[in-house]
Every structure is written in C-alpha cells, then in structure tokens.
Design an enzyme around this catalytic site. Structure first.
Site, short mmCIF file in Angstrom:
data_model
loop_
_atom_site.label_atom_id
_atom_site.label_comp_id
_atom_site.label_asym_id
_atom_site.label_seq_id
_atom_site.Cartn_x
_atom_site.Cartn_y
_atom_site.Cartn_z
N ASP A 196 -18.92 -34.80 22.10
CA ASP A 196 -18.86 -36.20 22.53
C ASP A 196 -17.46 -36.56 23.01
O ASP A 196 -16.46 -36.02 22.52
CB ASP A 196 -19.24 -37.14 21.38
CG ASP A 196 -20.70 -36.99 20.98
OD1 ASP A 196 -21.49 -36.57 21.83
OD2 ASP A 196 -21.03 -37.31 19.82
N GLU A 198 -31.62 -43.49 24.79
CA GLU A 198 -31.24 -42.41 23.88
C GLU A 198 -30.47 -43.02 22.72
O GLU A 198 -29.43 -43.64 22.92
CB GLU A 198 -30.33 -41.40 24.58
CG GLU A 198 -30.96 -40.68 25.76
CD GLU A 198 -29.96 -39.75 26.42
OE1 GLU A 198 -28.83 -39.58 25.89
OE2 GLU A 198 -30.29 -39.19 27.48
#
Length: 259
Positions: free
Chosen positions: A56, A45
């Site tokens: 995140d 990814e």
C-alpha cells in the site's frame, strides 16, 4: 451483486472505489462507502486493515493504521459490508491473505457471503498457491480477483485470467509529470495483453485522481480503480463533502469513457 453484473450495468467504464474499513471509524467508513456509491461508484473495494501493508501507498497505510489504532476488528468488516450491500454497487473486500488464513478461509468466505459481499481481491496471493481459496470461492459463489502487473509474463497473465472471476485487477502506476505518456502506454498494453491472455474483464489501478485521467483510462479498461485520491479527500474532510465531490468527478470521467 457480483462484479460481472456491476461492470455490465455501468455506463462507459466502471468506477471502482477503494476505501479502508474502519477509517476514520467504523461508522464513518460506512458513511464514506455510501457516499461514493451515491456519487456514482459501481463497485466498492473495502480494504481490510493490516499491520504490515507492504504493497500500500503512504496515504492508505496511514488510514489503515488509524483504523487499527482505533480498535478495528475483522468482525467490523462484515458489519460494514452488510450495511452497504443493498446500496446498488458490488462490494468486494481487498485483503492480504494472512488475516484471512488466521480467520479461516472458509469461515471468512461464509461470513462475507452472509453479509452480502461479492468476493475478494487478494493482492499478495497468486493462483498457484490459492487452491483452498479457489475451491471455497467456487463453492460459496464469490468473486476471486487476482492481480497482474507490467512485469507479468505471458504464462502468468494466462494463469491469472483463467483463475479469476469478476475481473482481473491490473496494477500499475501513473508516474510523475513528464513520464505520464510512457507509463500510460505500458498500462494500456498491460490491459491489452491481459485480454489477449483470456481475461474477459480487466480493471486498472493507476493512481487516477481526476475526471480526465478516469476518462483516459476508461477508454481501454473495463473499470477505473481509485483509492488514494478518495482516502486523501476523506482524511482532509471527514464531513464527506470533499469525498463526494472527488468521487462524483471521477465517476463522470469513467462513465463518459467507452472501453
């Protein structure tokens, strides 16, 4: 290579490695991706750096900010994907939807496909609001990977399972020492519930950082998604040596599991 093929080829559970594009630099991020593939990653990814990465963790936020500060541009993403697309792993891009909308959804899909990318993971896009992306990804033959979480209701799990191609991304957390058994139990249940809702392949992001954790998760998930442990290793040692060691260790654990 699409995600479905990569998952089918992986021994045991697949090792899915997340790395931010442009960190520590564009050239180094290409080398980092090649390093994790050579160490055993079945899918990579590549995260598109974003100025407001609310979903995140701090390690990935810091890496993305360094990439942006260093002058990273969306066009660099396609250079990275193209440079690693023939390495033997499926290459997925993970991105918030705003930069893709700004670039143009069809333009982004066209350039991703031309670079050899497999598809797109969209953590902040739900299928209900993804009509254009679903149409474009179908036409461009790209994976579209949506997320589920422990809080997802049965109707949401069913919709995500029906709308996703490649795999469904099950997002959870490992938790701190002392609560791990409880958190692991919820994660395994999430995978089981997502399969029961119709998903053929479910991969889990859980904060894995060791071979044993990868082995445990891989026992019930089709793929083990690892990000922060790899990014931290790269941040600590930009020579790639530590990254190679960590990636190889996790790959061994995932591949020894039998989902």
């Amino acid at each position: 290579m699409r995600a479905e093929e990569a998952l089918a080829k992986a021994p045991g559970s697949a090792f899915i490695a997340f790395l931010p594009a442009g960190f520590p630099s564009v050239k180094a991020s290409i080398e980092a991706a090649r390093t994790v593939i050579d160490a055993g990653a079945d899918i990579v990814e590549i995260g598109l750096p974003y100025s407001d990465p609310g979903m995140d963790g701090p390690v990935i936020q810091a890496a993305s900010q360094r990439a942006l500060t260093g002058g990273f541009r969306v066009s660099d993403l396609f250079r990275i994907v193209e440079a690693i697309s023939d390495r033997g792993a499926a290459i997925e891009v993970m991105s918030y939807i705003n930069p893709i909308v700004r670039y143009g959804i069809d333009n982004f899909a066209r350039d991703l496909s031309q670079a050899g990318g497999a598809g797109l993971i969209t953590p902040d896009l739900i299928p209900d609001e993804a009509g254009e992306w679903i149409e474009v990804s179908t036409r461009r033959e790209l994976d579209r990977i949506f997320l589920v979480a422990p809080s997802s209701r049965p109707d949401r799990l069913k919709l995500v399972a029906q709308s996703s191609t490649g795999f469904v991304y099950a997002a959870s957390t490992m938790g701190v020492t002392g609560t791990r058994d409880e958190v692991d139990s919820r994660a395994e249940q999430l995978v089981a519930d997502t399969r029961a809702a119709g998903a053929e392949r479910v991969c889990l992001g859980l904060g894995v950082s060791t071979a044993e954790q990868a082995r445990q998760v891989g026992a019930y998930a089709d793929g083990v998604i690892v990000g922060s442990a790899l990014v931290r290793a790269l941040a600590e040692d930009e020579s790639m040596a530590r990254l190679a060691t960590v990636a190889s260790d996790i790959a061994t654990g995932a591949h020894e599991a039998r989902p």
